[in-house]
Design an enzyme around this catalytic site. Sequence first.
Site, short mmCIF file in Angstrom:
data_model
loop_
_atom_site.label_atom_id
_atom_site.label_comp_id
_atom_site.label_asym_id
_atom_site.label_seq_id
_atom_site.Cartn_x
_atom_site.Cartn_y
_atom_site.Cartn_z
N ASP A 1 -32.98 14.74 28.25
CA ASP A 1 -31.68 15.01 27.56
C ASP A 1 -31.42 16.51 28.35
OD1 ASP A 1 -29.65 14.61 25.58
OD2 ASP A 1 -30.28 16.61 24.76
N GLU B 1 -50.47 11.34 36.38
CA GLU B 1 -51.97 11.25 35.98
C GLU B 1 -52.00 9.93 35.56
OE1 GLU B 1 -52.69 14.06 33.15
OE2 GLU B 1 -52.14 15.82 34.47
C1 GLC Z 1 -27.06 15.05 25.48
C2 GLC Z 1 -26.92 13.81 24.57
C3 GLC Z 1 -26.05 14.17 23.38
C4 GLC Z 1 -26.43 15.04 22.55
C5 GLC Z 1 -26.47 16.42 23.59
C6 GLC Z 1 -27.20 17.63 22.77
O1 GLC Z 1 -25.83 15.02 26.22
O2 GLC Z 1 -26.59 12.63 25.39
O3 GLC Z 1 -25.71 12.98 22.73
O4 GLC Z 1 -25.30 15.35 21.65
O5 GLC Z 1 -27.23 16.06 24.73
O6 GLC Z 1 -28.60 17.13 22.70
#
Ligand code: GLC
Length: 573
Positions: free
Chosen positions: A217, A269
Site C-alpha cells: 500500500d 530467502e
Molecule cells: C491505498 C489504499 C486505500 C487507502 C490508502 C491509505 O491507496 O488502496 O484504500 O485508503 O492507501 O492506506
Amino acid sequence: MTQLSPARSSFHPAVESDEWWRSAVIYQVYPRSFADADGDGIGDLPGITAKLPYLRDLGVDAVWISPFYPSPQSDAGYDVSDYCDVDPLFGTLADVEALVSRAHDLGLRVIVDLVPNHTSDRHEWFQRALAAPPNSPERDWYIFRDADPADPERTPNNWESVFGGPAWSKTPDGQWYLHLFDSSQPDLNWENPRVREAFKGVLRFWLDRGVDGFRVDVAHGLVKAAGLPDIDRTTEELQGEGMTTSAAPFWDQDGVHEIYLSWRAVLDEYPEDRVMVAEAWVEPYERIARYVRQGEFHQAFNFSFLEAPWDAAVLRECIEESFRANDLVGAPTTWVLSNHDVIRPATRLALAPEHFTSQLGAPVPAPNPELGARRARAATTAMLALPGSAYLYQGEELGLVEVLDLAEETRQDPTFHRTNGERLGRDGCRVPMPWQRDAPAYGFSESGAAWLPQPTLYGDLAVDQQEGEDGSPLELVRTLLALRRERALGTGSFDFVDLAAAAEARAGADNKASAGSGIVAFDVTTAAGTTRVVLNLGPQAWPIPADARILAASDPSVTDSVPTDCAVWLAIA
Ligand code: GLC
C-alpha cells in the site's frame, strides 16, 4: 529463468519464463464486501474460502486480499493496529491458514496487503509514542514536530491529507504528528531503523504462513524529503493530469528504493516465487519502472492505464509507453481497470470527458448505463489479451456499476467526512457482491445484512443470473480467461497493427475518412498463433476480414464487423 525471445523483433518480445507472476491474472478480493459467512453484514475469511472454487472456475491465477488485520476500520482496514493478527470481524489466523491451504489445493496463489506507510492510531507503537515525552525514542517511530511557540496553531508545513484537510493533527501535549491520510493513520518514520526491522518481521510472519506475496500500500509514500519542505500545490493538483508525483516532497522520493531492495532479499530467502506488487501512483512511466528494477518489486500497478480516458490515441500511447518502460528493466507490465479506490469502469468509462475522473469518486452526473456496460466489456476484452499480468477487482466480471446514490448516513469513507461531502469517496465501488438474485442480501449474507445497501440492479447482475448465460459479462470473462490461458497470451509478443492505414488504402484517396482512426489494434503472437485484438472507440464500424476467425467479442451480436465501443479477438492465419 526468464528469457526475452531474441528471435522476433516485436515491439514487445515474447517472454519465456516459468515465473508465474509474469503473466498471472490476479483477482482482488475486498474482504468486507465479498461474502459474509457469519451473518454480521461484513464479509469475512471463511466467506472468501467458500467462494474460492468460483474464482478457480473464473480462471484466475491468484487472489489478492485487501487488509483483514485488527483495525478500528476508520479506513476500512487500511488503518492497521496489529500487522500479525486477524480482526475478529474477518476471522482468525486459523481462518487465514485454511484459506491459503484451500487456495493452494485449487491451484490459486494468495497475495496479502501490507500497509507500511502508516499505522492506525490504536497501534501499540503509536500509543507508546503518545505516552512518551516529545523527542523520545518512542516518538521517533512516527513523524512528530514541535509546535511553533509564536503560533502554536500553525501546522509544521502546508501538506494536505489525501482525504482532504491538513496532513497534521495535534497531540494533547501540543506536538503535531503527520498523517498523509486520515488523522487516525499516523505516518511511520522510515528513517528509523527500528521501523525497518519491524517490517521485515511482518513480512516473515506472513511468508511463514505460506502467502505467495504482498501488495504494498502507498509504496511511493514511505520516505519524505529531508526537512519536510512546504509544497506549492494541493494534493488534488498533484493528482491531476500532467503532474509528476515526485514533485511532491512526500511521494516517490528516491530513498524508498533501498527499503524495497531489502524486502526483496527477505522474499528471496523463501522457496517458490513470492512476489511484491507496488501500489505507487507515480508518473511518468520511467519513474514507475524504477520500482520494478532488478531486485525490487516484481510488479507495479499500471495506474496510467486505469486512468486513461476513452480515447484511442491516449490508450495506444499508454500501452506503448508501458511496454517500453517495463521492458527496459525486464519487468512485466500490469494491466488494471478497477480497484477499491476508483469509480467502477462500467460507470467511469461513460463519464463525459469534462467529468472524467478515476479516483476517489468525486460527485459526477449519472452516466448512461448501457454505454458504460458496453465500454467496460470492451475495455476488459482488450485488457485480458495484453501480455503481462492483469488485475480484476471483484464484481468487475459481473459488470457491476458504481453506486452513486448511497444515502449520506450509510457512507463510511473518510474522504466523504473529511470534505463535508464535497467528495463522495469510494463507498460506491465497495458495495457487497451479489451472488444470487432471490436470496437475502443477494446471497452476500444469509442473514440479509449488508454493511452498505445494495441497489436492486445488483440483483439482476448477480452471479446466478449470469452463470451459463451466453453473452453475459461473467461468461465473457470466463471465455477470455480460458482463451488467454490456452493461447498463452500473457507471455506472447506484442505488436501494434495500423488498421487506419489499411482502411485508408482500401477506401482510396477520395475517402480518407476515419475508418480505423478510433481503433486500437494489436497482435499477440505465441506458439498457438497470432491473436489480433481490435478495440473500436471510433464512430465507424470496422469490417472483419473474411479470413479472420472470431475467437471472442465483447458484444455477442458481432458477426462481420466491429461496431463502436466493442472489442474482438480474432485468430488470423
Ligand atoms: C491505498 C489504499 C486505500 C487507502 C490508502 C491509505 O491507496 O488502496 O484504500 O485508503 O492507501 O492506506
